[in-house]
Design an enzyme around this catalytic site. Structure first.
Site, PDB file in Angstrom:
ATOM      1  N   GLU A 202      -9.244   4.032  -2.039  1.00  0.00           N
ATOM      2  CA  GLU A 202      -7.996   3.796  -2.772  1.00  0.00           C
ATOM      3  C   GLU A 202      -8.276   3.074  -4.092  1.00  0.00           C
ATOM      4  O   GLU A 202      -9.347   2.503  -4.291  1.00  0.00           O
ATOM      5  CB  GLU A 202      -7.043   2.915  -1.943  1.00  0.00           C
ATOM      6  CG  GLU A 202      -6.739   3.483  -0.561  1.00  0.00           C
ATOM      7  CD  GLU A 202      -5.519   2.864   0.089  1.00  0.00           C
ATOM      8  OE1 GLU A 202      -4.765   2.139  -0.608  1.00  0.00           O
ATOM      9  OE2 GLU A 202      -5.314   3.108   1.292  1.00  0.00           O
TER      10      GLU A 202
ATOM     11  N   ASP B 104       0.837  -1.199   0.000  1.00  0.00           N
ATOM     12  CA  ASP B 104       0.000   0.000   0.000  1.00  0.00           C
ATOM     13  C   ASP B 104       0.872   1.250   0.000  1.00  0.00           C
ATOM     14  O   ASP B 104       1.704   1.432   0.886  1.00  0.00           O
ATOM     15  CB  ASP B 104      -0.922  -0.019   1.222  1.00  0.00           C
ATOM     16  CG  ASP B 104      -2.058   0.973   1.082  1.00  0.00           C
ATOM     17  OD1 ASP B 104      -2.345   1.393  -0.056  1.00  0.00           O
ATOM     18  OD2 ASP B 104      -2.653   1.345   2.107  1.00  0.00           O
TER      19      ASP B 104
ATOM     20  N   HIS C  55      -3.628  13.937   0.603  1.00  0.00           N
ATOM     21  CA  HIS C  55      -3.855  13.099   1.795  1.00  0.00           C
ATOM     22  C   HIS C  55      -2.689  13.252   2.768  1.00  0.00           C
ATOM     23  O   HIS C  55      -2.889  13.485   3.965  1.00  0.00           O
ATOM     24  CB  HIS C  55      -4.009  11.637   1.360  1.00  0.00           C
ATOM     25  CG  HIS C  55      -4.043  10.663   2.500  1.00  0.00           C
ATOM     26  ND1 HIS C  55      -5.071  10.616   3.419  1.00  0.00           N
ATOM     27  CD2 HIS C  55      -3.158   9.698   2.880  1.00  0.00           C
ATOM     28  CE1 HIS C  55      -4.829   9.652   4.311  1.00  0.00           C
ATOM     29  NE2 HIS C  55      -3.676   9.093   4.012  1.00  0.00           N
TER      30      HIS C  55
ATOM     31  N   ASP D 140      -9.017   0.332   2.302  1.00  0.00           N
ATOM     32  CA  ASP D 140      -7.995  -0.096   3.260  1.00  0.00           C
ATOM     33  C   ASP D 140      -8.431   0.348   4.665  1.00  0.00           C
ATOM     34  O   ASP D 140      -7.941   1.321   5.213  1.00  0.00           O
ATOM     35  CB  ASP D 140      -6.653   0.544   2.861  1.00  0.00           C
ATOM     36  CG  ASP D 140      -5.511   0.069   3.727  1.00  0.00           C
ATOM     37  OD1 ASP D 140      -5.481  -1.120   4.064  1.00  0.00           O
ATOM     38  OD2 ASP D 140      -4.636   0.900   4.060  1.00  0.00           O
TER      39      ASP D 140
ATOM     40  N   THR E  36      -9.035  -5.768   4.335  1.00  0.00           N
ATOM     41  CA  THR E  36      -8.983  -4.829   3.210  1.00  0.00           C
ATOM     42  C   THR E  36     -10.016  -5.323   2.200  1.00  0.00           C
ATOM     43  O   THR E  36      -9.990  -6.492   1.821  1.00  0.00           O
ATOM     44  CB  THR E  36      -7.583  -4.833   2.554  1.00  0.00           C
ATOM     45  OG1 THR E  36      -6.605  -4.546   3.554  1.00  0.00           O
ATOM     46  CG2 THR E  36      -7.490  -3.813   1.436  1.00  0.00           C
TER      47      THR E  36
ATOM     48  N   ARG F 297      -7.696   3.976  13.603  1.00  0.00           N
ATOM     49  CA  ARG F 297      -6.791   5.105  13.837  1.00  0.00           C
ATOM     50  C   ARG F 297      -6.211   5.105  15.248  1.00  0.00           C
ATOM     51  O   ARG F 297      -5.067   5.524  15.446  1.00  0.00           O
ATOM     52  CB  ARG F 297      -7.522   6.429  13.583  1.00  0.00           C
ATOM     53  CG  ARG F 297      -8.080   6.577  12.185  1.00  0.00           C
ATOM     54  CD  ARG F 297      -7.011   6.480  11.126  1.00  0.00           C
ATOM     55  NE  ARG F 297      -7.560   6.723   9.793  1.00  0.00           N
ATOM     56  CZ  ARG F 297      -6.884   6.488   8.681  1.00  0.00           C
ATOM     57  NH1 ARG F 297      -5.655   5.969   8.735  1.00  0.00           N
ATOM     58  NH2 ARG F 297      -7.419   6.728   7.506  1.00  0.00           N
TER      59      ARG F 297
ATOM     60  N   GLN G 268      -3.534   2.570  15.272  1.00  0.00           N
ATOM     61  CA  GLN G 268      -2.447   3.028  14.402  1.00  0.00           C
ATOM     62  C   GLN G 268      -1.556   4.064  15.112  1.00  0.00           C
ATOM     63  O   GLN G 268      -0.337   3.986  15.067  1.00  0.00           O
ATOM     64  CB  GLN G 268      -3.063   3.641  13.142  1.00  0.00           C
ATOM     65  CG  GLN G 268      -2.063   4.002  12.046  1.00  0.00           C
ATOM     66  CD  GLN G 268      -2.763   4.578  10.809  1.00  0.00           C
ATOM     67  OE1 GLN G 268      -3.981   4.582  10.705  1.00  0.00           O
ATOM     68  NE2 GLN G 268      -1.979   5.069   9.876  1.00  0.00           N
TER      69      GLN G 268
ATOM     70  N   LYS H 186      -4.220  -2.060  10.330  1.00  0.00           N
ATOM     71  CA  LYS H 186      -4.597  -2.175   8.920  1.00  0.00           C
ATOM     72  C   LYS H 186      -4.829  -3.626   8.503  1.00  0.00           C
ATOM     73  O   LYS H 186      -5.544  -3.883   7.535  1.00  0.00           O
ATOM     74  CB  LYS H 186      -3.469  -1.626   8.037  1.00  0.00           C
ATOM     75  CG  LYS H 186      -3.055  -0.203   8.341  1.00  0.00           C
ATOM     76  CD  LYS H 186      -3.848   0.780   7.516  1.00  0.00           C
ATOM     77  CE  LYS H 186      -3.238   2.172   7.590  1.00  0.00           C
ATOM     78  NZ  LYS H 186      -3.984   3.114   6.767  1.00  0.00           N
TER      79      LYS H 186
ATOM     80  N   GLU I  88     -10.549   3.920   3.873  1.00  0.00           N
ATOM     81  CA  GLU I  88      -9.627   4.663   3.012  1.00  0.00           C
ATOM     82  C   GLU I  88      -9.999   4.377   1.560  1.00  0.00           C
ATOM     83  O   GLU I  88     -10.033   3.217   1.135  1.00  0.00           O
ATOM     84  CB  GLU I  88      -8.166   4.274   3.289  1.00  0.00           C
ATOM     85  CG  GLU I  88      -7.680   4.799   4.644  1.00  0.00           C
ATOM     86  CD  GLU I  88      -6.180   4.666   4.865  1.00  0.00           C
ATOM     87  OE1 GLU I  88      -5.558   3.775   4.232  1.00  0.00           O
ATOM     88  OE2 GLU I  88      -5.629   5.443   5.667  1.00  0.00           O
TER      89      GLU I  88
ATOM     90  N   GLU J 222      -9.122  12.615   7.705  1.00  0.00           N
ATOM     91  CA  GLU J 222      -8.821  13.910   7.080  1.00  0.00           C
ATOM     92  C   GLU J 222      -9.891  14.955   7.344  1.00  0.00           C
ATOM     93  O   GLU J 222      -9.640  16.142   7.252  1.00  0.00           O
ATOM     94  CB  GLU J 222      -8.688  13.742   5.564  1.00  0.00           C
ATOM     95  CG  GLU J 222      -7.380  13.164   5.141  1.00  0.00           C
ATOM     96  CD  GLU J 222      -7.313  13.110   3.626  1.00  0.00           C
ATOM     97  OE1 GLU J 222      -7.516  14.133   2.972  1.00  0.00           O
ATOM     98  OE2 GLU J 222      -7.071  12.005   3.106  1.00  0.00           O
TER      99      GLU J 222
HETATM  100 CA    CA Z   1      -3.937   2.895   3.023  1.00  0.00          CA
END
Ligand code: CA
Length: 442
Positions: free
Chosen positions: A213, A140, A147, A245, A269, A249, A252, A265, A211, A385
Site C-alpha cells: 500500500e 485504510d 484488488h 498492512d 502495520t 486472513r 479476518q 489487521k 498488503e 489475491e
Molecule cells: Ca489494507
C-alpha cells in the site's frame, strides 16, 4: 484548484548535488527528492532530510545558522522532535523549506555553504530511524478496483464487486498505536479462527499476508464539522510513504462481518521511514484512468477539478526472502510489481470523502490507499489475491508458499522514473515474521 504545488520548487532536470552519493543513478534519494524523516543518534531525536547516503540533520543546520533566513515558525518546526509541526504549516512553508534545501545542497552552492553543511550530515547507517510523526489516526482505504475485484471473486465469483464500490471510497479506521518503522520484527498474531470442523479455536494465524500500500500523511487539518472541498484536498497532503498492512486472513474471515477488520489487521502495520514530499512527485503526476463504460459519474463532492494529474505514476514492488534463502545467500524474490496510477479513487477523492461528514483530520494522521493491485497476473498486491492460481508460489530455495511463514521477510519498494528526470525512490519498507508469542504465557 490546487492539484499541483503553487510554487515551482522543482530542481531542474540534471541538477546535481555537491554530495556525490546523491548523483548516483541508483540512489533513491537524489536532490530532486529531499524526503523528510525522524532519526535518533547519540540519544537525541532530530528531523532529517535524506540526501544520497546521508541525512541532513535539521537541528544541526539550525544551530549552525544555516536556517536563519527562514521564518520563525518554520525554524521552530525544523527543531521539533517530530514532523507534526512542519506538517501543520502548509504548502507555502513546505515550498520555502524545499527551495532552501535544494539551493544549499545543489552543486551551485558556494564552498562556504558546502563546508558548513558537511558538518550537519549524518551517515544513514549511523542513524536509527523512528516513526516520522506522532500518528493520531490511521485510516485504510480500498481504492484499487483490481484488488477489490480479485478478492471479491474469491468469495462471490458471479458478483465480485459490491454495488457501492464505484460510488463511494470504502475504508475502515485502523489502529495507529501498532504502526511500526521499517525493519521492525512482526510477531505472528494469535486469534480466533474457524476450524475445518466449523468450531472456533484460538491460536497463531495460519494465513498471514502482507498488503502492498501507499500512505498519505496529512498536513494542515480541518476543524471538526468543516469538510475539506476536493479542490483543496491536495493542499492537506504533506507527502507519501510505503505501507505494509499485515493481515491475518483466517482471523479476518471469521471476525469481519458485519463491522469490518479488527484484530486481523491491528496487530502491526509497517511504514517506510521517509516521507516523499508531494512536491517531489509533481513531475510524475498522471491522468486518472478512464472509467469503464457505464460507470457512474462520481457525486459532485468527489468530482475532481481535473482528470489530468489526479493520479501518481509510482511503480511499486513486493519481494520475499525466506529464512533459508537468507542463510544460504539467495537474494529476495519479486512477488509482484504494480503501479499506483491504476487506483479507482485518487488521494484527493479519499481525503475529501473522509472529511465529507465533518470528520476532522489532524497533522500527522495517516491515510492509506489499501492494497494496490493491477489487472495482470504478477501485479497482485497481496498473497490472498494469488489464490486465483491454484499452485503455490515456489521460492528459489525450493520452498512453497501460500501465506507467510516464520522467518519470511517482506520488502516493499517504490520509485518514479521518467525520461529526462532523475529516478526518485521511497526507501524500503521491510518486516520479518517472527513466531507468535506464547498466548498461554501470563
Ligand atoms: Ca489494507
Amino acid at each position: 484548484m490546487a492539484l499541483m504545488p503553487p510554487e515551482p520548487d522543482q530542481p531542474r532536470p540534471g541538477d546535481q548535488s555537491w554530495l556525490a552519493s546523491a548523483n548516483d543513478a541508483q540512489t533513491d534519494f537524489p536532490l530532486a527528492n529531499l524526503l523528510y524523516g525522524v532519526f535518533r543518534r547519540a540519544g537525541r531525536q532530530h528531523i532529517g532530510v535524506a540526501i544520497g547516503d546521508q541525512i541532513l540533520d535539521l537541528e544541526a543546520c539550525a544551530e549552525s545558522g544555516m536556517l536563519k533566513t527562514l521564518p520563525h515558525d518554520l525554524l521552530m518546526a525544523c527543531k521539533a522532535d517530530w514532523l507534526n509541526p512542519l506538517m501543520a504549516l502548509g504548502v507555502s512553508a513546505w515550498s520555502k523549506l524545499r527551495n532552501h534545501f535544494t539551493s544549499l545542497l545543489s552543486s551551485q552552492a558556494d564552498p562556504d555553504t558546502r563546508d558548513h553543511l558537511a558538518t550537519c550530515l549524518v551517515p544513514m547507517h549511523d542513524a536509527q530511524m523512528q516513526l516520522p510523526a506522532q500518528i493520531g489516526d490511521y485510516t485504510d482505504f480500498y481504492a484499487s478496483i483490481h484488488h477489490a475485484r480479485r478478492v471479491g471473486a474469491l468469495f462471490r465469483p458471479d458478483n465480485p464487486l459490491l454495488p457501492n464500490y464505484k460510488h463511494i471510497p470504502i475504508a475502515y479506521h485502523g489502529r495507529s498505536s501498532s504502526i511500526v518503522t521499517s525493519g521492525s520484527e512482526i510477531h505472528r498474531p494469535s486469534g480466533q479462527t474457524k476450524s475445518v470442523s466449523g468450531n472456533p479455536g484460538f491460536g497463531p494465524s495460519r494465513s498471514l499476508d502482507y498488503e502492498l500500500e501507499v500512505g498519505f500523511f496529512i498536513g494542515p487539518g480541518n476543524p471538526l464539522g468543516a469538510p475539506i472541498p476536493i479542490a483543496e484536498a491536495e493542499q492537506h497532503i504533506f507527502g507519501l510513504c510505503l505501507v505494509n498492512d499485515w493481515s491475518a486472513r483466517d482471523m479476518q474471515t471469521w471476525e469481519y462481518q458485519p463491522l469490518g477488520p479488527f484484530l486481523a489487521k491491528s496487530f502491526a502495520t509497517t511504514i517506510s521511514c521517509w516521507i516523499v514530499p508531494l512536491a517531489a512527485l509533481a513531475p510524475y503526476r498522471a491522468p486518472v484512468p478512464e472509467r469503464e463504460p457505464g460507470d457512474p459519474e462520481p457525486l459532485a463532492y468527489l468530482r475532481l477539478p481535473s482528470m489530468q494529474c489526479g493520479a501518481i505514476d509510482l511503480i511499486l514492488e513486493a519481494n520475499l526472502q525466506s529464512r533459508l534463502m537468507r542463510t544460504t545467500g539467495v537474494p529476495e524474490m519479486q512477488l509482484s510489481v504494480t503501479n499506483l496510477r491504476q487506483l479507482y479513487w485518487t488521494p484527493a477523492q479519499m481525503l475529501a470523502h473522509h472529511t465529507s461528514n465533518g470528520c476532522n483530520l489532524r497533522p500527522g494522521d495517516l491515510l492509506a490507499s489499501g492494497t494496490v493491485s493491477g489487472p495482470e497476473d504478477g501485479s497482485e498486491g497481496c498473497l490472498l489475491e494469488k489464490r486465483h492460481n491454484p499452485e503455490s508460489i515456489c521460492l528459489p530455495s525450493g520452498e512453497l508458499r501460500t501465506f507467510l511463514e516464520d522467518g519470511d521477510r517482506v520488502t516493499l519498494r517504490a520509485w518514479c522514473q521518467k525520461p529526462g528526470l532523475p529516478r526518485i525512490g521511497f526507501g524500503e519498507c521491510t518486516g520479518t515474521i517472527v513466531p507468535a508469542a506464547n498466548h498461554s504465557r501470563p
